[in-house]
Motif scaffolding. Structure first.
Motif, mmCIF file in Angstrom:
data_model
loop_
_atom_site.group_PDB
_atom_site.id
_atom_site.type_symbol
_atom_site.label_atom_id
_atom_site.label_comp_id
_atom_site.label_asym_id
_atom_site.label_seq_id
_atom_site.Cartn_x
_atom_site.Cartn_y
_atom_site.Cartn_z
ATOM 1 N N TRP A 89 0.844 -1.213 0.000
ATOM 2 C CA TRP A 89 0.000 0.000 0.000
ATOM 3 C C TRP A 89 0.879 1.264 0.000
ATOM 4 O O TRP A 89 0.567 2.236 -0.661
ATOM 5 N N LEU A 90 1.957 1.186 0.750
ATOM 6 C CA LEU A 90 2.875 2.333 0.819
ATOM 7 C C LEU A 90 3.607 2.515 -0.507
ATOM 8 O O LEU A 90 3.729 3.616 -1.038
ATOM 9 N N ALA A 91 4.067 1.399 -1.061
ATOM 10 C CA ALA A 91 4.844 1.468 -2.305
ATOM 11 C C ALA A 91 3.995 2.005 -3.453
ATOM 12 O O ALA A 91 4.501 2.742 -4.306
ATOM 13 N N LEU A 92 2.729 1.649 -3.473
ATOM 14 C CA LEU A 92 1.869 2.048 -4.594
ATOM 15 C C LEU A 92 1.031 3.285 -4.286
ATOM 16 O O LEU A 92 0.223 3.703 -5.102
ATOM 17 N N GLU A 93 1.217 3.861 -3.093
ATOM 18 C CA GLU A 93 0.434 5.048 -2.716
ATOM 19 C C GLU A 93 -1.054 4.791 -2.939
ATOM 20 O O GLU A 93 -1.740 5.523 -3.653
ATOM 21 N N ALA A 95 -3.558 4.802 -0.673
ATOM 22 C CA ALA A 95 -4.513 5.604 0.117
ATOM 23 C C ALA A 95 -4.706 6.997 -0.453
ATOM 24 O O ALA A 95 -3.756 7.632 -0.912
ATOM 25 N N GLN A 96 -5.943 7.446 -0.402
ATOM 26 C CA GLN A 96 -6.215 8.871 -0.637
ATOM 27 C C GLN A 96 -6.637 9.465 0.707
ATOM 28 O O GLN A 96 -5.770 9.752 1.521
ATOM 29 N N CYS A 133 -13.134 7.350 -2.268
ATOM 30 C CA CYS A 133 -12.138 8.048 -3.095
ATOM 31 C C CYS A 133 -11.894 7.278 -4.394
ATOM 32 O O CYS A 133 -11.295 7.808 -5.322
ATOM 33 N N GLY A 134 -12.304 6.017 -4.435
ATOM 34 C CA GLY A 134 -12.183 5.236 -5.662
ATOM 35 C C GLY A 134 -10.800 4.665 -5.900
ATOM 36 O O GLY A 134 -10.295 4.652 -7.029
ATOM 37 N N TYR A 136 -9.879 1.671 -5.951
ATOM 38 C CA TYR A 136 -9.977 0.237 -6.266
ATOM 39 C C TYR A 136 -8.845 -0.278 -7.158
ATOM 40 O O TYR A 136 -8.336 -1.380 -6.966
ATOM 41 N N GLN A 137 -8.468 0.517 -8.141
ATOM 42 C CA GLN A 137 -7.426 0.042 -9.068
ATOM 43 C C GLN A 137 -6.105 -0.174 -8.338
ATOM 44 O O GLN A 137 -5.414 -1.165 -8.553
ATOM 45 N N ARG A 138 -5.768 0.757 -7.472
ATOM 46 C CA ARG A 138 -4.504 0.598 -6.731
ATOM 47 C C ARG A 138 -4.622 -0.463 -5.636
ATOM 48 O O ARG A 138 -3.636 -1.103 -5.279
ATOM 49 N N ILE A 139 -5.818 -0.647 -5.091
ATOM 50 C CA ILE A 139 -6.008 -1.726 -4.111
ATOM 51 C C ILE A 139 -5.729 -3.070 -4.790
ATOM 52 O O ILE A 139 -5.003 -3.921 -4.265
ATOM 53 N N ARG A 140 -6.295 -3.241 -5.977
ATOM 54 C CA ARG A 140 -6.082 -4.498 -6.713
ATOM 55 C C ARG A 140 -4.577 -4.696 -7.000
ATOM 56 O O ARG A 140 -4.031 -5.774 -6.770
#
Lengths: 157, 745
Positions: A89-93, A95-96, A133-134, A136-140
């Motif tokens: 999560w940190l590497a891909l930023e 969180a909004q 915040c949407g 989803y793409q980065r969560i995946r």
């Protein structure tokens, strides 16, 4: 009065039995990383692990939790905050605003425990938490990064 | 590093009124330490001296070289905090790895003659409306620090240079750091910001880069404190219920049952329509609230249903009086009447709710001497004003401690929840009370995206050229309710956002991109009792849906490709070159002319708003049961200058979820004047499985202007997808949300 095992620590809480676990965690145990979003098990912001299973803590009454049940909240997922999901999560930023992310992280960590290499369909099925915040793409992408040996292996390779 | 270091959190800090509060407890962990000029108190000086030196209003530098950058705007996920810090740091020439941040308080801003400017955060203005003065603030601090070095070394300032916070004089080979210079620099006069020469963006080293956000780590471990998480000694918790019919007043209420329930400390009326229960814990308060019996006098409200509202809007579509014209060329009526081919359609968009993930809340402490609130707000200035008004104290005796927002989307730009918290706390002098709305209360007491409808009429000549277009928007006005003073001659210009003349006063907030010889765009205002508000993307969203989807209907009638049809309407006018360029950029990336696999169809859309030009191409399929799958979305943005490309990508991809969630699922309906959707089981929101398989962003900053990013792409995501659905089914989508439409017979 309830005796709860949260993050490996016993809490003796003065609370009515019908109080949702969410509110016992937030108000009595003082752990505010678990969030209130809807109170009706829809949004998943209150996700915690109970005996390794992800649960929406707003829909679990304190009286239904035994002292032997092991509750893990975001604060207890990794003492150093370095669970592979957190690192991804940190590497891909991912969180909004971040408000739902503790719940998302708990859901993702539970998914990866069951399915270390989840397919897209597995992710769709398991990740039903709402993110307004949407992200989803980065969560995946974060789940896939964590599943793929995580941030360290990516950095090497 | 996420904010002022942890040791700082526990230091004593000084408020502008001179009393001392402890950092972590009183501010929820946010450092609100200020080196206030003129403070003489010995303890305060000692503490603040260690905390750092203020070099101009925007920068605080500590002896260990840590740089604290003041952020006046609110952070609600949009990344503005990091972007603004990058702009200050760029001009300051400091070491980015040593940068942290803090929010100045609205009270400080007032006391210091608005040193940090506008604290509101809406309209995608966070960066575009403050980029100049924050950079000037960074440049001024740099100049002060270099002057301090030059004075110390007794050399001309022109011979002193800085790299990443290390200052050197090459002739004498002397070096020092910002941390060592800050004490001397802080004593120098702050130069006139307007005289600061700013860098050309092409020379940027910190701004313009996809740097990591400054505020991520705490969010991943449960340590980020939103105002819902705020705690302070002696604090009680409250839950509130306002009249479900907006505007109705309480006739009487009985608190007998609630008062004897566990933990309850009091039951109070708040304003004219609300009752709040105060208890030891929020859960106790909320449970006891259910036991309060209230009867309302709803003669001030309205018991209207959604069907009645729809009937009023149908009247608005054909109204001939009290209609305000927003954009006009030639004679649209005559051109359409004489056209070889006519196309007509009526479009509808419902009321929507913001659904910030963090339900609305505010903690307030009122005393006879002043009032303080701790709140996640998009508008620090308005929060202070609301606090003062409700408290009955002058603003100088009030203070607002801003916290990160668990979502804003426009809802937290309004201060009704702050007013209520203060009115409640005023009834318990000296006791801090956290007022948290249940999700149900949050749903019922929204400030909804207003319902509108649009009648579209177009005329084509015998060659399929669009010779006349008429758009009649009707529906509820935001400004009439929220800010009547901003209306112009009684007209809400925001209702026609995105459709305004490019050269007109509202052209930069939403300039119409098409050149049509005969054009009429007008608005018939129809207001209802349900309270409206600004919703991320505001009226640009509905208006882009109307124009962009109707244009595909017209293109089809003309037998033309939707992209080519749009290009014809844009390419002849140099003023719409930027609109067209971003549309071309997404079409190119999406390979518009390349065939797609069987069953997958494309749609496109473009719009201009919030100072930026945006466009989208969608690829979608509709299965035999009418289920839509969005396979790909290519989202284009020309925002002039990009401060953090990774955050632009995050905002644009996230905006797709907000736009598509609304157009696929979301709808607020009324029954007997009351909002029917009371929680997220009946107000459906898009989740992972329905999000497009792939969203790609194309950022094409053309320079020379500063556009917003948080909102613009919302307005094109949905129309592009709806147009792909139209291509797939042959049936235009004219009414939202999509879930109410039968896409396959």
């Amino acid at each position: 009065m309830a005796r709860l095992n949260i993050n490996g620590k016993f809490f003796n809480l003065t609370v009515d039995g019908d109080t949702p676990l969410l509110w016992a965690i937030r108000e009595q145990a003082g752990l505010t990383g678990t969030k209130y979003g809807c109170g009706v098990a829809q949004c998943g912001a209150c996700s915690v692990h109970i005996n390794g299973e992800v649960q929406r803590s707003c829909a679990v009454a304190v009286k239904d939790v035994k002292p032997t049940d092991k509750i893990i909240t975001i604060e207890g997922l990794s003492p150093s905050g370095t669970h592979p999901v957190q690192k991804a999560w940190l590497a891909l930023e991912v969180a909004q605003c971040g408000y739902c992310q503790t719940g998302q992280i708990m859901a993702a960590a539970a998914l990866l425990k069951k399915k270390p290499k989840p397919t897209d369909a597995d992710i769709d099925d398991a990740m039903t938490n709402i993110c307004r915040c949407g992200t989803y793409q980065r969560i995946r992408a974060g789940i896939k990064l964590a599943a793929d040996g995580g941030v360290a292996s990516k950095a090497k390779g | 590093m996420t904010k002022s270091d942890t040791t700082e959190k526990n230091r004593v800090t000084l408020s502008r009124r001179g009393f001392i509060i402890t950092g972590a407890a009183a501010t929820g962990g946010l450092a609100i330490g200020f080196n206030v000029a003129g403070v003489t108190d010995a303890l305060a000086q000692k503490v603040l001296g260690a905390a750092g030196n203020e070099v101009g209003a925007w920068v605080l530098i500590k002896p260990n070289d840590q740089v604290v950058i003041r952020i006046a705007r609110s952070e609600m996920g949009q990344g503005t905090l990091t972007g603004l810090a990058q702009l200050v740091a760029e001009e300051l020439e400091c070491d980015w790895s040593k940068v942290t941040w803090e929010y100045p308080t609205p009270g400080q801003n007032l006391a210091r003659n608005r040193a940090w400017g506008d604290m509101s955060t809406g309209g995608s203005r966070g960066i575009r409306a403050s980029h100049d003065y924050v950079r000037q603030g960074g440049a001024a601090a740099r100049q002060m620090l270099l002057q301090a070095a030059a004075a110390e070394w007794k050399v001309p300032v022109e011979e002193v240079s800085v790299d990443k916070g290390t200052v050197s004089h090459s002739k004498s080979r002397k070096t020092t750091t910002y941390g060592k210079l800050a004490t001397a620099a802080a004593k120098l006069p702050v130069p006139d910001l307007k005289t600061m020469k700013l860098k050309d963006p092409k020379d940027w080293k910190i701004a313009g880069k996809g740097l990591k956000r400054l505020d991520t780590v705490d969010k991943l471990v449960g340590k980020q404190i939103y105002s819902i998480d705020f705690k302070t000694p002696g604090m009680l918790n409250a839950s509130i219920k306002d009249s479900p019919v907006h505007g109705a007043k309480i006739k009487s209420f009985s608190a007998d049952k609630a008062k004897v329930m566990p933990g309850v400390r009091g039951v109070y009326q708040v304003g004219v329509g609300a009752v709040a229960v105060v208890a030891d814990s929020w859960w106790q308060a909320n449970k006891a609230l259910d036991a309060v019996e209230v009867s309302y006098d709803d003669t001030n409200g309205s018991r209207i249903d959604s069907a009645a509202i729809a009937a009023v809007l149908r009247g608005g579509l054909d109204a001939t009086e009290n209609v305000s014209v927003a954009n006009k060329a030639g004679d649209a009526k005559a051109a359409i009447a004489g056209a070889a081919r006519k196309v007509e359609a009526v479009y509808n968009a419902p009321y929507l709710h913001h659904v910030t993930m963090e339900p609305l809340n505010c903690t307030a402490k009122w005393t006879a001497d002043g009032c303080e609130v701790w709140v996640s707000t998009q508008n620090g200035d308005a929060a202070l004003a609301a606090c003062a008004e409700a408290a009955g104290h002058p603003p100088s005796k009030c203070e607002v401690y801003k916290m990160h927002l668990g979502g804003g989307f426009g809802r937290r730009g309004m201060s009704d929840f702050i007013t209520k918290a203060v009115l409640l706390a005023k009834q318990m002098p000296g006791t801090p009370v956290k007022l948290l709305w249940s999700r149900e209360e949050d749903m019922r007491q929204g400030r909804y995206r207003p319902i509108t409808a649009c009648k579209m009429e177009a005329g084509l000549d015998d060659k399929g050229n669009l010779i006349g277009l008429s758009m009649r928007i009707t529906g509820q006005s935001i400004l009439a309710s929220v800010a009547p003073a901003r209306m112009q001659n009684g007209v809400d210009f925001i209702a026609t956002q995105g459709l305004q003349p490019i050269d007109g006063p509202q052209g930069n907030e939403g300039g119409f991109g098409y050149t049509i010889p005969n054009l009429t765009i007008d608005y018939a205002m129809r207001n209802f009792h349900l309270l409206p508000g600004f919703w991320r993307g505001v009226n640009n969203n509905q208006n882009a849906f109307y124009i962009e989807c109707f244009l595909d209907e017209v293109a089809k009638a003309a037998g033309k490709d939707p992209l080519a049809f749009r290009r014809d309407l844009m390419s002849k006018n140099p003023k719409t070159a930027k609109h067209l360029a971003v549309l071309d950029a997404v079409a190119k990336k999406a390979e518009w002319d390349k065939p797609l696999p069987t069953g997958i169809f494309r749609g496109c859309a473009q719009q201009m708003g919030y100072g930026s030009y945006v466009a989208a191409v969608a690829e979608a399929s509709v299965d035999a049961r009418g289920k839509v799958k969005v396979h790909r979305l290519v989202m284009g943005t020309d925002c002039g200058h990009v401060v953090n490309p990774d955050q632009v990508d995050a905002q644009v991809v996230g905006s797709v979820a907000y736009g598509l969630s609304a157009s696929f699922f979301e709808e607020i309906t009324l029954k007997a004047g009351i909002v029917e959707q009371q929680n997220l089981d009946t107000y459906e929101i898009m989740r992972m499985a329905d999000f497009p398989t792939k969203v790609e962003t194309v950022t094409v900053p053309s320079g020379g202007f500063w556009g917003g990013v948080g909102e613009p792409t919302i307005m094109v995501a949905a129309p592009a997808v709806m147009n792909a659905i139209f291509a797939a089914t042959g049936k235009p989508v004219r009414s939202l949300p999509l879930k109410n439409q039968k896409l396959r017979a």
